[in-house]
Design a protein around this motif. Sequence first.
Motif, mmCIF file in Angstrom:
data_model
loop_
_atom_site.group_PDB
_atom_site.id
_atom_site.type_symbol
_atom_site.label_atom_id
_atom_site.label_comp_id
_atom_site.label_asym_id
_atom_site.label_seq_id
_atom_site.Cartn_x
_atom_site.Cartn_y
_atom_site.Cartn_z
ATOM 1 N N SER A 266 22.953 5.980 33.113
ATOM 2 C CA SER A 266 24.253 6.562 33.451
ATOM 3 C C SER A 266 25.118 5.607 34.233
ATOM 4 C CB SER A 266 24.029 7.819 34.280
ATOM 5 O OG SER A 266 23.439 7.416 35.496
ATOM 6 N N LEU A 267 24.722 4.361 34.275
ATOM 7 C CA LEU A 267 25.585 3.416 34.968
ATOM 8 C C LEU A 267 26.802 3.078 34.150
ATOM 9 C CD1 LEU A 267 23.572 0.802 36.970
ATOM 10 C CD2 LEU A 267 24.884 2.694 37.782
ATOM 11 N N CYS A 268 26.791 3.467 32.853
ATOM 12 C CA CYS A 268 28.065 3.324 32.171
ATOM 13 C C CYS A 268 28.587 4.692 31.837
ATOM 14 C CB CYS A 268 27.992 2.409 30.958
ATOM 15 S SG CYS A 268 26.735 2.773 29.766
ATOM 16 N N PRO A 269 29.509 5.141 32.604
ATOM 17 C CA PRO A 269 30.059 6.472 32.414
ATOM 18 C C PRO A 269 31.141 6.509 31.374
ATOM 19 C CG PRO A 269 31.114 5.415 34.251
ATOM 20 C CD PRO A 269 30.142 4.395 33.679
ATOM 21 N N LEU A 270 31.265 5.446 30.617
ATOM 22 C CA LEU A 270 32.399 5.301 29.700
ATOM 23 C C LEU A 270 32.117 6.011 28.379
ATOM 24 C CD1 LEU A 270 32.654 1.509 30.330
ATOM 25 C CD2 LEU A 270 33.930 3.272 31.514
ATOM 26 N N PRO B 115 17.703 -4.767 31.157
ATOM 27 C CA PRO B 115 18.803 -5.316 31.959
ATOM 28 C C PRO B 115 19.458 -6.519 31.319
ATOM 29 C CG PRO B 115 16.671 -5.657 33.002
ATOM 30 C CD PRO B 115 16.462 -4.706 31.900
ATOM 31 N N GLY B 116 20.726 -6.521 31.398
ATOM 32 C CA GLY B 116 21.504 -7.699 31.022
ATOM 33 C C GLY B 116 21.493 -8.027 29.549
ATOM 34 N N VAL C 154 22.713 -8.538 25.975
ATOM 35 C CA VAL C 154 24.055 -8.965 25.564
ATOM 36 C C VAL C 154 24.706 -7.898 24.713
ATOM 37 C CG1 VAL C 154 25.355 -10.735 24.376
ATOM 38 C CG2 VAL C 154 23.316 -11.356 25.634
ATOM 39 N N ARG D 175 26.823 -3.259 26.546
ATOM 40 C CA ARG D 175 27.918 -3.686 27.430
ATOM 41 C C ARG D 175 27.757 -3.157 28.842
ATOM 42 N NH1 ARG D 175 33.867 -3.317 25.556
ATOM 43 N NH2 ARG D 175 33.475 -1.246 26.309
ATOM 44 N N CYS D 176 26.918 -2.156 29.021
ATOM 45 C CA CYS D 176 26.860 -1.598 30.367
ATOM 46 C C CYS D 176 26.018 -2.452 31.280
ATOM 47 C CB CYS D 176 26.295 -0.186 30.328
ATOM 48 S SG CYS D 176 24.636 -0.101 29.670
ATOM 49 N N GLY D 177 26.357 -2.514 32.491
ATOM 50 C CA GLY D 177 25.590 -3.264 33.499
ATOM 51 C C GLY D 177 24.394 -2.425 33.865
#
Lengths: 300, 259
Positions: A10-14, A30-31, A33, A36-38
């Motif tokens: 849920s770190l990308c709420p977009l 993590p990370g 490519v 897109r979310c961090g």
Amino acid sequence: MGEARGCPSSLCPLEPQAEPLCGPGRVCVPGEVGCRCGCDTAAMAVLLRRLGLARLGINNNSGCRGLYQIDAKVLSAGLKTYEIPPRYDDVIIPEKPKLKFLNKVPNYKKPRRWMKRLGDIRGPATRANTLTRGEYGIVALGGGYLHWGHFEMMRLTINRQMDPKTMFARWRVNAPYKPITRKGLGQRMGGGKGAIDHYVTPVKYGRIIVEFGGRCAFEEVEPFLSQVAKKLPFPAKAVSKKTLEEMLKEDEQKARNNQNPWTFERIATMNMLGIRKVLSPFDLKYHGKFFGKSRVPNRV
Amino acid sequence: MAALCGRLLSCGGWFPPHQVVRHGSKAVTRHRKPMHILRQKLLAVTEYIPPKPAIPERCIKAPKKEVQEPSGFEKLLRREVEVTFNENKMITVFQNNSIKSEDLKLLRHRLLKHDIRMKFFPNQILRSYLGNTKYRNLLPLFIGRNIIIVSKEPKAKELLQTLRNTTQISLLGACIEDVLFSRQGVVNYSRLPGMQVVRGEIVSGLTLMTSQTCQLLQSGPVHLAALLEQYLKQQSEAATGLKGTESLEQKEIQGSPAS
């Protein structure tokens, strides 16, 4: 049709990503490519988990909060809010701020001898019992006589301790005016009233002795005022306007809250059990609060 | 007193049943006067009894949570935080690990050359503000000592280059153009080519096939023309009489793949 679901992290709420990499049921690496979310400031989250401060909140009820829930209280230094210091704009320091010198002997044209009049000690004070000129003062909590020695002690101590630029003090009692007579040493009874020995000022319970004011807080002033109050011949204490008010309010509240159906006033006025045999009209007036020159404490 | 007794005796010797002999000290004395026992009893009976409810107040009353109004300074900081987050496209959060102040100053100067600013805000205010906005997922970053480095243009490459040699500041996370990145993500982002380049690439990729159409169409006739030219050249050479049979053979070999 597979709905383009958002990344479970849920770190990308977009808006949900159309890319199939971050599909449902797959925790993002993590990370990556492609993603897109961090994802998950992963190092920090893992660290917190290892320390036992956070836990995987998969089955939590609190909406879409996140995969990680921090249980431990987050100790962060807050911002200190400072109290606004008081303003003494309306305080005027008068000329001659120190306590003035009071005479030992009043200026009587013909010094007469007075009767003892012990009633000037008895009971509560009706005049000069509120702080008018200054914010702080010494209040008498009993009756007594102040003679010149006491006045000098007070004057010297207070004048020494105060700062004449920012504080001022005022007497609230008169210079000694009541003559006290003494017979010579070794004299027998009789032979008339003695000669005037010295003069005193009578003080009742509740009278303000000295008033203090200026650009100062009570905490600055209280030490030396209480030092003076201890040396007086009757119980006294240093007060501010607030503390005096509180004292009076407490008394009133006690009188209102009293659960005892039997009060001194009631029994004395109705003369129940003939108690007026041991009471005086003074007790009828002051309801047992005063006995002699002292105030009986905790009397409602 | 004696005279009174005398008169009474002369009346017939009647004494009142109770005779109170009141003497002794006055009402106001220097010493503590002993109270009459009945007066003591009266004072004991009429003592103050404080109210005692069946259920003490503290069991019923809910503890009042003092809601402290934010002070002027807090409000100012909050406004600044709002402005920072609205204006800047790139917001990076770094962990501040006791960097020397002189080093920090130098770093700040170097970043300012690229128009990148360093911001310091108290965590309390940041957390209270960010919790309600779209940046709520940045909350876990603002726990310890941190620095926020912001810039209006997303200059990740310059930022990373400037901060390459400082070990005391480490990147935690970033929010560039409303997209959250981790450290690796920022590095990858910095490696991306610029917008113009990407657009150029896309356009060139799309038009690749169409650009070849012309060439494809022309390839046949061009080849044919080339062959014919060669043939003419050989013919002219044959006319001069040099290498007659070899050139014929060559023409045959060229002719078969052409047809």
